[in-house]
Write a protein that holds these residues in place. Structure first.
Motif, PDB file in Angstrom:
ATOM      1  N   VAL A 101      -3.193  34.728 -20.298  1.00 12.83           N
ATOM      2  CA  VAL A 101      -4.354  35.507 -19.861  1.00 12.83           C
ATOM      3  C   VAL A 101      -5.273  34.684 -18.957  1.00 12.83           C
ATOM      4  O   VAL A 101      -6.103  35.232 -18.228  1.00 12.83           O
ATOM      5  CB  VAL A 101      -5.107  36.065 -21.087  1.00 12.83           C
ATOM      6  N   ALA A 102      -5.114  33.364 -18.963  1.00 13.08           N
ATOM      7  CA  ALA A 102      -5.916  32.512 -18.082  1.00 13.08           C
ATOM      8  C   ALA A 102      -5.369  32.468 -16.655  1.00 13.08           C
ATOM      9  O   ALA A 102      -5.983  31.874 -15.780  1.00 13.08           O
ATOM     10  CB  ALA A 102      -5.975  31.094 -18.641  1.00 13.08           C
ATOM     11  N   ARG A 148     -10.536  39.205 -17.098  1.00 13.21           N
ATOM     12  CA  ARG A 148     -11.478  38.147 -17.489  1.00 13.21           C
ATOM     13  C   ARG A 148     -12.847  38.402 -16.875  1.00 13.21           C
ATOM     14  O   ARG A 148     -13.884  38.195 -17.524  1.00 13.21           O
ATOM     15  CB  ARG A 148     -10.946  36.781 -17.053  1.00 13.21           C
ATOM     16  N   ARG A 149     -12.865  38.856 -15.633  1.00 14.57           N
ATOM     17  CA  ARG A 149     -14.136  39.124 -14.964  1.00 14.57           C
ATOM     18  C   ARG A 149     -14.901  40.257 -15.647  1.00 14.57           C
ATOM     19  O   ARG A 149     -16.114  40.166 -15.876  1.00 14.57           O
ATOM     20  CB  ARG A 149     -13.864  39.464 -13.493  1.00 14.57           C
ATOM     21  N   GLU A 150     -14.199  41.327 -15.985  1.00 16.96           N
ATOM     22  CA  GLU A 150     -14.878  42.467 -16.606  1.00 16.96           C
ATOM     23  C   GLU A 150     -15.315  42.151 -18.035  1.00 16.96           C
ATOM     24  O   GLU A 150     -16.370  42.606 -18.480  1.00 16.96           O
ATOM     25  CB  GLU A 150     -13.958  43.684 -16.562  1.00 16.96           C
ATOM     26  N   ARG A 151     -14.518  41.364 -18.737  1.00 20.76           N
ATOM     27  CA  ARG A 151     -14.927  40.969 -20.084  1.00 20.76           C
ATOM     28  C   ARG A 151     -16.179  40.092 -20.022  1.00 20.76           C
ATOM     29  O   ARG A 151     -17.084  40.210 -20.858  1.00 20.76           O
ATOM     30  CB  ARG A 151     -13.789  40.220 -20.777  1.00 20.76           C
ATOM     31  N   GLU A 152     -16.248  39.223 -19.004  1.00 18.35           N
ATOM     32  CA  GLU A 152     -17.439  38.390 -18.839  1.00 18.35           C
ATOM     33  C   GLU A 152     -18.648  39.241 -18.474  1.00 18.35           C
ATOM     34  O   GLU A 152     -19.769  38.975 -18.925  1.00 18.35           O
ATOM     35  CB  GLU A 152     -17.195  37.330 -17.774  1.00 18.35           C
ATOM     36  N   ILE A 175       1.558  45.207 -16.720  1.00 14.40           N
ATOM     37  CA  ILE A 175       1.408  46.088 -17.882  1.00 14.40           C
ATOM     38  C   ILE A 175       0.348  45.538 -18.821  1.00 14.40           C
ATOM     39  O   ILE A 175      -0.567  46.257 -19.249  1.00 14.40           O
ATOM     40  CB  ILE A 175       2.751  46.248 -18.615  1.00 14.40           C
ATOM     41  N   LEU A 176       0.462  44.247 -19.155  1.00 16.59           N
ATOM     42  CA  LEU A 176      -0.511  43.653 -20.077  1.00 16.59           C
ATOM     43  C   LEU A 176      -1.914  43.668 -19.482  1.00 16.59           C
ATOM     44  O   LEU A 176      -2.885  43.941 -20.186  1.00 16.59           O
ATOM     45  CB  LEU A 176      -0.108  42.224 -20.436  1.00 16.59           C
ATOM     46  N   ALA A 177      -2.025  43.390 -18.188  1.00 11.43           N
ATOM     47  CA  ALA A 177      -3.344  43.388 -17.554  1.00 11.43           C
ATOM     48  C   ALA A 177      -4.012  44.750 -17.689  1.00 11.43           C
ATOM     49  O   ALA A 177      -5.206  44.852 -18.001  1.00 11.43           O
ATOM     50  CB  ALA A 177      -3.219  42.999 -16.084  1.00 11.43           C
ATOM     51  N   GLU A 178      -3.244  45.814 -17.478  1.00 13.34           N
ATOM     52  CA  GLU A 178      -3.820  47.153 -17.582  1.00 13.34           C
ATOM     53  C   GLU A 178      -4.240  47.461 -19.013  1.00 13.34           C
ATOM     54  O   GLU A 178      -5.295  48.060 -19.253  1.00 13.34           O
ATOM     55  CB  GLU A 178      -2.828  48.202 -17.087  1.00 13.34           C
ATOM     56  N   LEU A 179      -3.441  47.040 -19.969  1.00 12.00           N
ATOM     57  CA  LEU A 179      -3.794  47.265 -21.371  1.00 12.00           C
ATOM     58  C   LEU A 179      -5.072  46.509 -21.739  1.00 12.00           C
ATOM     59  O   LEU A 179      -5.951  47.041 -22.429  1.00 12.00           O
ATOM     60  CB  LEU A 179      -2.642  46.817 -22.271  1.00 12.00           C
ATOM     61  N   LEU A 180      -5.187  45.263 -21.307  1.00  9.72           N
ATOM     62  CA  LEU A 180      -6.366  44.464 -21.638  1.00  9.72           C
ATOM     63  C   LEU A 180      -7.624  45.022 -20.973  1.00  9.72           C
ATOM     64  O   LEU A 180      -8.692  45.089 -21.599  1.00  9.72           O
ATOM     65  CB  LEU A 180      -6.145  43.005 -21.210  1.00  9.72           C
ATOM     66  N   GLU A 181      -7.503  45.408 -19.724  1.00 13.29           N
ATOM     67  CA  GLU A 181      -8.664  45.979 -19.035  1.00 13.29           C
ATOM     68  C   GLU A 181      -9.167  47.238 -19.730  1.00 13.29           C
ATOM     69  O   GLU A 181     -10.374  47.509 -19.767  1.00 13.29           O
ATOM     70  CB  GLU A 181      -8.297  46.288 -17.580  1.00 13.29           C
ATOM     71  N   ALA A 182      -8.252  47.987 -20.309  1.00 20.06           N
ATOM     72  CA  ALA A 182      -8.636  49.220 -21.001  1.00 20.06           C
ATOM     73  C   ALA A 182      -9.424  48.953 -22.264  1.00 20.06           C
ATOM     74  O   ALA A 182     -10.005  49.871 -22.837  1.00 20.06           O
ATOM     75  CB  ALA A 182      -7.386  50.037 -21.330  1.00 20.06           C
ATOM     76  N   THR A 183      -9.461  47.707 -22.720  1.00 19.94           N
ATOM     77  CA  THR A 183     -10.239  47.389 -23.913  1.00 19.94           C
ATOM     78  C   THR A 183     -11.692  47.046 -23.606  1.00 19.94           C
ATOM     79  O   THR A 183     -12.510  46.964 -24.524  1.00 19.94           O
ATOM     80  CB  THR A 183      -9.611  46.210 -24.680  1.00 19.94           C
TER      81      THR A 183
END
Length: 283
Positions: free
Chosen positions: A194-195, A203-207, A137-145
Motif C-alpha cells: 500500500v506504500a 493514501r492521499r484521501e485517507r490523509e 482492484i485493491l486500490a479501488e477497494l481501499l479508496e471505497a473505505t
C-alpha cells in the motif's frame, strides 16, 4: 462508514455513503477551511454507490425508418461457469466483491487474478477487461473505505454545524462505512504494497480524512488538536480490528453511538450536541 461496495460492495449511508468515483473540489471556511467540500463524480474511477444523476437518453426519436425486433439480443461472451455471486450487480462489482473476500480471508499476496476470475465464474481475460491488474482492484477497494466519509464531511461543512456536532456526525458515518462493508478490507491498510505508487490516491484521501478530524478537534478548542484529532481518527478505525477479532460484533448502531460518544469525550464534550439530538428527532 452498512456498505461495502463503499470503507465496499454496498455501504451504509447514514446508512448509505456515496462513492461513485466522486472527487472533492472547492474549499470552504470555518472549521472546514481549506477542506474540499464540492463533489465531482468521474465515471469509472470509483466503485459502487449511488449515481449522482444520469445523462439524458441520447437515442434518436423513432420514425418510420426505425425497425424494432421482438427477439432479444443474444448474450455476448462465454457463459459463466456457475451461479452469479451477486445477481443484481454488474460484472465489475462482482469482481470487486470476490477480490475483497479473497484479499481479506486468504491474503493479498496469496490471491491471483486467475483465482479472482474463477471465484466470479468468468475467464481471466474477462477480468482484465475491467481491471488492468490486481493492484488496481485493491486500490479501488481501499479508496471505497475512505471516500464516502470525505464526501460526507463536505456535506456537513455545507450545513455549518458546530464543531462538536459535525465531529459526532462524521464519526457515526465513518464507523458505519467501516462496519457496513461486506468484507473487512480495512485490515489491508498496513500491507507493505500500500506504500507503493498504485495506492497513492488512497493514501492521499485517507490523509485528507485524518486532517479533517484534526481540524474539527482544533475548532473544538482542545489543547492538542493534532494529537486529539489523530486519536479520534484511530478510534474510528479501531472498529476494523473489532470486526477481525470479535467472534460476535455488537449491533452496528450500538458501536456507532459508543464510538461517537467516546470521540466527543476526547474533545471535551459531555454528550451529543443538542442540534444533533433535535435533527435526529425530526420526522
Amino acid at each position: 462508514m452498512f456498505f461495502f461496495f463503499e470503507r465496499l460492495v454496498g455501504s451504509t449511508r447514514r446508512t448509505s455513503p456515496a462513492a461513485n468515483s466522486c472527487r472533492l473540489t472547492g474549499s470552504g471556511s470555518g472549521w472546514w477551511r481549506g477542506f474540499p467540500v464540492g463533489k465531482s463524480c468521474v465515471a469509472g474511477s470509483r466503485s459502487f454507490v449511488t449515481d449522482r444523476g444520469q445523462e439524458g437518453d441520447r437515442r434518436p426519436a423513432c420514425d418510420d425508418s426505425c425497425v424494432t425486433s421482438s427477439t432479444p439480443a443474444a448474450p455476448v461472451g462465454r457463459p459463466r461457469s456457475g451461479a452469479r455471486r451477486l445477481p443484481t450487480a454488474s460484472a465489475r462489482e462482482e469482481i470487486l466483491d470476490a477480490a475483497a473476500e479473497l484479499f481479506a480471508q486468504r491474503g493479498y499476496a496469496a490471491t491471483s487474478t486467475r483465482l479472482i476470475a474463477e471465484t466470479v465464474g468468468i475467464r481471466q481475460a474477462s477480468l482484465y477487461y475491467h481491471f488492468a491488474n490486481k493492484e488496481q482492484i485493491l486500490a479501488e477497494l481501499l479508496e471505497a473505505t475512505v471516500r464516502p466519509s470525505l464526501v460526507y464531511a463536505g456535506e456537513l461543512a455545507d450545513r455549518s454545524l458546530e464543531p462538536a456536532a459535525a465531529l459526532h456526525e462524521l464519526v457515526r458515518y465513518d464507523v458505519a462505512v467501516l462496519l457496513g462493508a461486506r468484507w473487512n478490507i480495512g485490515i489491508l491498510y498496513a500491507l507493505p504494497e500500500v506504500a507503493s505508487e498504485p495506492f497513492a490516491r488512497f493514501r492521499r484521501e485517507r490523509e485528507q480524512l485524518r486532517l479533517t478530524y484534526r481540524r474539527l478537534a482544533a475548532a473544538a478548542a482542545v489543547e492538542e488538536p493534532g494529537i486529539t484529532g489523530d486519536l479520534v481518527f484511530g478510534l474510528v478505525e479501531s472498529v476494523i480490528g473489532m470486526r477481525r477479532d470479535l467472534p460476535v460484533l455488537p449491533p452496528p448502531e450500538q458501536v456507532q453511538r459508543a464510538v461517537a460518544a467516546a470521540a466527543l469525550r476526547l474533545v471535551g464534550s459531555a454528550g451529543p450536541p443538542a442540534a444533533v439530538i433535535a435533527a435526529r428527532s425530526e420526522p
